[in-house]
Design an enzyme around this catalytic site. Structure first.
Site, PDB file in Angstrom:
ATOM      1  N   ARG A  84       0.860  -1.203   0.000  1.00 24.53           N
ATOM      2  CA  ARG A  84       0.000   0.000   0.000  1.00 24.53           C
ATOM      3  C   ARG A  84       0.888   1.241   0.000  1.00 24.53           C
ATOM      4  NH1 ARG A  84      -4.709   1.088  -1.625  1.00 24.53           N
ATOM      5  NH2 ARG A  84      -5.677  -0.577  -0.407  1.00 24.53           N
ATOM      6  N   ARG A 110       1.941  -6.509  -9.835  1.00 22.77           N
ATOM      7  CA  ARG A 110       2.414  -5.998  -8.533  1.00 22.77           C
ATOM      8  C   ARG A 110       2.481  -7.092  -7.469  1.00 22.77           C
ATOM      9  NH1 ARG A 110      -2.506  -2.505  -5.708  1.00 22.77           N
ATOM     10  NH2 ARG A 110      -4.178  -4.022  -6.016  1.00 22.77           N
ATOM     11  N   HIS A 180       0.813   3.730 -10.393  1.00 21.73           N
ATOM     12  CA  HIS A 180      -0.214   4.210  -9.447  1.00 21.73           C
ATOM     13  C   HIS A 180       0.459   4.939  -8.274  1.00 21.73           C
ATOM     14  CE1 HIS A 180      -3.471   3.889  -6.525  1.00 21.73           C
ATOM     15  NE2 HIS A 180      -4.232   3.209  -7.328  1.00 21.73           N
ATOM     16  N   ASP A 224     -12.156  10.036  -6.827  1.00 22.91           N
ATOM     17  CA  ASP A 224     -11.614   8.912  -7.599  1.00 22.91           C
ATOM     18  C   ASP A 224     -11.999   9.162  -9.052  1.00 22.91           C
ATOM     19  OD1 ASP A 224     -11.765   5.272  -7.141  1.00 22.91           O
ATOM     20  OD2 ASP A 224     -10.628   6.554  -8.518  1.00 22.91           O
ATOM     21  N   GLU A 283      -1.860   9.324 -11.025  1.00 23.27           N
ATOM     22  CA  GLU A 283      -1.389   8.099 -11.669  1.00 23.27           C
ATOM     23  C   GLU A 283      -1.256   8.255 -13.182  1.00 23.27           C
ATOM     24  OE1 GLU A 283      -4.551   6.336  -8.548  1.00 23.27           O
ATOM     25  OE2 GLU A 283      -4.218   5.112 -10.325  1.00 23.27           O
TER      26      GLU A 283
HETATM   27  O1  TA6 Z   1      -6.545   4.441  -8.651  1.00 22.30           O
HETATM   28  C1  TA6 Z   1      -7.652   4.581  -7.786  1.00 22.30           C
HETATM   29  C2  TA6 Z   1      -8.162   3.186  -7.441  1.00 22.30           C
HETATM   30  O2  TA6 Z   1      -8.612   2.512  -8.580  1.00 22.30           O
HETATM   31  C3  TA6 Z   1      -9.250   3.350  -6.386  1.00 22.30           C
HETATM   32  O3  TA6 Z   1     -10.504   3.010  -6.907  1.00 22.30           O
HETATM   33  C4  TA6 Z   1      -8.790   2.396  -5.282  1.00 22.30           C
HETATM   34  O4  TA6 Z   1      -9.297   1.093  -5.497  1.00 22.30           O
HETATM   35  C5  TA6 Z   1      -7.288   2.471  -5.464  1.00 22.30           C
HETATM   36  O5  TA6 Z   1      -7.113   2.401  -6.867  1.00 22.30           O
HETATM   37  C6  TA6 Z   1      -6.505   1.457  -4.677  1.00 22.30           C
HETATM   38  O6  TA6 Z   1      -6.540   0.212  -5.279  1.00 22.30           O
HETATM   39  P1  TA6 Z   1      -5.890  -0.982  -4.442  1.00 22.30           P
HETATM   40  O7  TA6 Z   1      -6.122  -2.211  -5.216  1.00 22.30           O
HETATM   41  O8  TA6 Z   1      -4.411  -0.676  -4.320  1.00 22.30           O
HETATM   42  O9  TA6 Z   1      -6.556  -0.951  -3.114  1.00 22.30           O
END
Ligand code: TA6
Length: 312
Positions: A84, A110, A180, A224, A283
């Site tokens: 994370r 990932r 991301h 988002d 991102e």
């Molecule tokens: O990039 C934004 C997103 O798609 C959000 O909707 C949220 O799900 C975030 O990515 C985090 O994704 P993850 O799979 O790392 O929890």
């Protein structure tokens, strides 16, 4: 089991350092959080870290600046579980898989261990490295295609990340992709993001309605958004940390901007309830209509270039 893994890693580490380490500890291979193997970069100009899992950059710190990338204090640090924060690589799809929601969110790149392929010391304290993920029986459990995916990373006063996919198969394939990136900020309620003015976006917190960005992007709730034809650079203006972070990109038509805000933060087990104020994601991506078709023998590259400047 963990000890054996660490022992194996230790033996691997000695062999990997013999092959790839750079003089003056500019680049060393070690184990980081959770005992996961990683590459550490440390020169007079910059420090950084990349985990083998996901070729995942988790730290980039030009000398004299505070950490630019953000990671959660609650992140998992376990093989096969998403980290994370930092720069998760979303490949070969973004978000839920359109055909099968049981597949990993944001694809599998990932989640898997990549191989270190090359390292190089550059001028002015720069360090470059390449990690590669090749299609395998493991990847074919999720996606049937043959590919080589490389993450070419240069640490210096800029962070340059080039995600390069080669189609090694005999048929074209279509991919979505994202770097991301999670940024450390002083207060999500006070930052401003330039570069998306007048650009259409999909609002994922309002039934995926199509809207147009009016003025700078700011955060006043869960945000988002997928900006759908967004090629411009963004600048993250942070009045609390008194800096601006410039995000330049090439061969990317989508920009995703995300802050989970209060409720979503509480709902994520690997995210601290109050961490939403100190981070946001901007991102570099190609998603949905911007998905990319790669023909056999062809290569597609998407690049992010980060820089940070103090402001008074
Ligand atoms: O990039 C934004 C997103 O798609 C959000 O909707 C949220 O799900 C975030 O990515 C985090 O994704 P993850 O799979 O790392 O929890």
């Amino acid at each position: 089991m963990v000890n054996t893994l660490l022992l194996e890693t230790a033996m691997d580490l000695a062999a990997l350092n013999a092959k790839f380490a750079l003089p003056h500890n500019a680049l060393t291979i070690t184990t980081g959080n959770g005992g996961l193997p990683c590459v550490d970069v440390n020169t007079p100009a910059v420090s950084g870290r990349v985990y083998f899992q996901g070729a995942h950059v988790t730290a980039w710190k030009p000398k004299g600046t505070a950490d630019v990338l953000w990671t959660s204090a609650k992140s998992n640090w376990e093989a096969g579980k998403p980290i994370r924060g930092g720069v998760p690589l979303c490949f070969p799809w973004f978000g839920p898989n359109a055909a099968d929601a049981t597949l990993p969110l944001h694809g599998f790149a990932r989640l898997l261990p990549w191989e270190l392929e090359a390292t190089r010391a550059g001028d002015a304290g720069k360090v470059a490295l390449v990690m590669v993920l090749r299609s395998s029986p493991a990847t074919k459990t999720w996606w049937p295609h043959d590919f080589e995916l490389r993450h070419r990373i240069t640490f210096g006063d800029q962070l340059i990340m080039k995600l390069e996919v080669l189609n090694t198969g005999s048929a074209p394939f279509e991919i979505e992709e994202a770097q991301h990136t999670y940024f450390t900020i002083g207060d999500a309620r006070q930052v401003q993001i330039t570069g998306c003015e007048d650009v259409e976006y999909v609002d994922k917190v309002d039934n995926k309605k199509i809207k147009t960005q009016e003025g700078l992007v700011t955060f006043s709730g869960e945000t988002d958004r997928v900006y759908t034809d967004a090629r411009a650079s963004n600048i993250l203006i942070d009045p609390v940390l008194k800096r601006r972070i410039t995000i330049q990109k090439t061969d990317s038509r989508s920009t995703v901007i995300w802050n989970p805000w209060i409720n979503k933060s509480k709902a994520m087990p690997d995210f601290g309830d109050d961490e939403w104020t100190g981070m946001c994601c901007i991102e570099t991506a190609n998603v949905a209509d911007a998905a990319v078709t790669v023909n056999p023998g062809q290569t597609h590259q998407m690049r992010t270039i980060l820089s940070v400047d103090p402001t008074d």
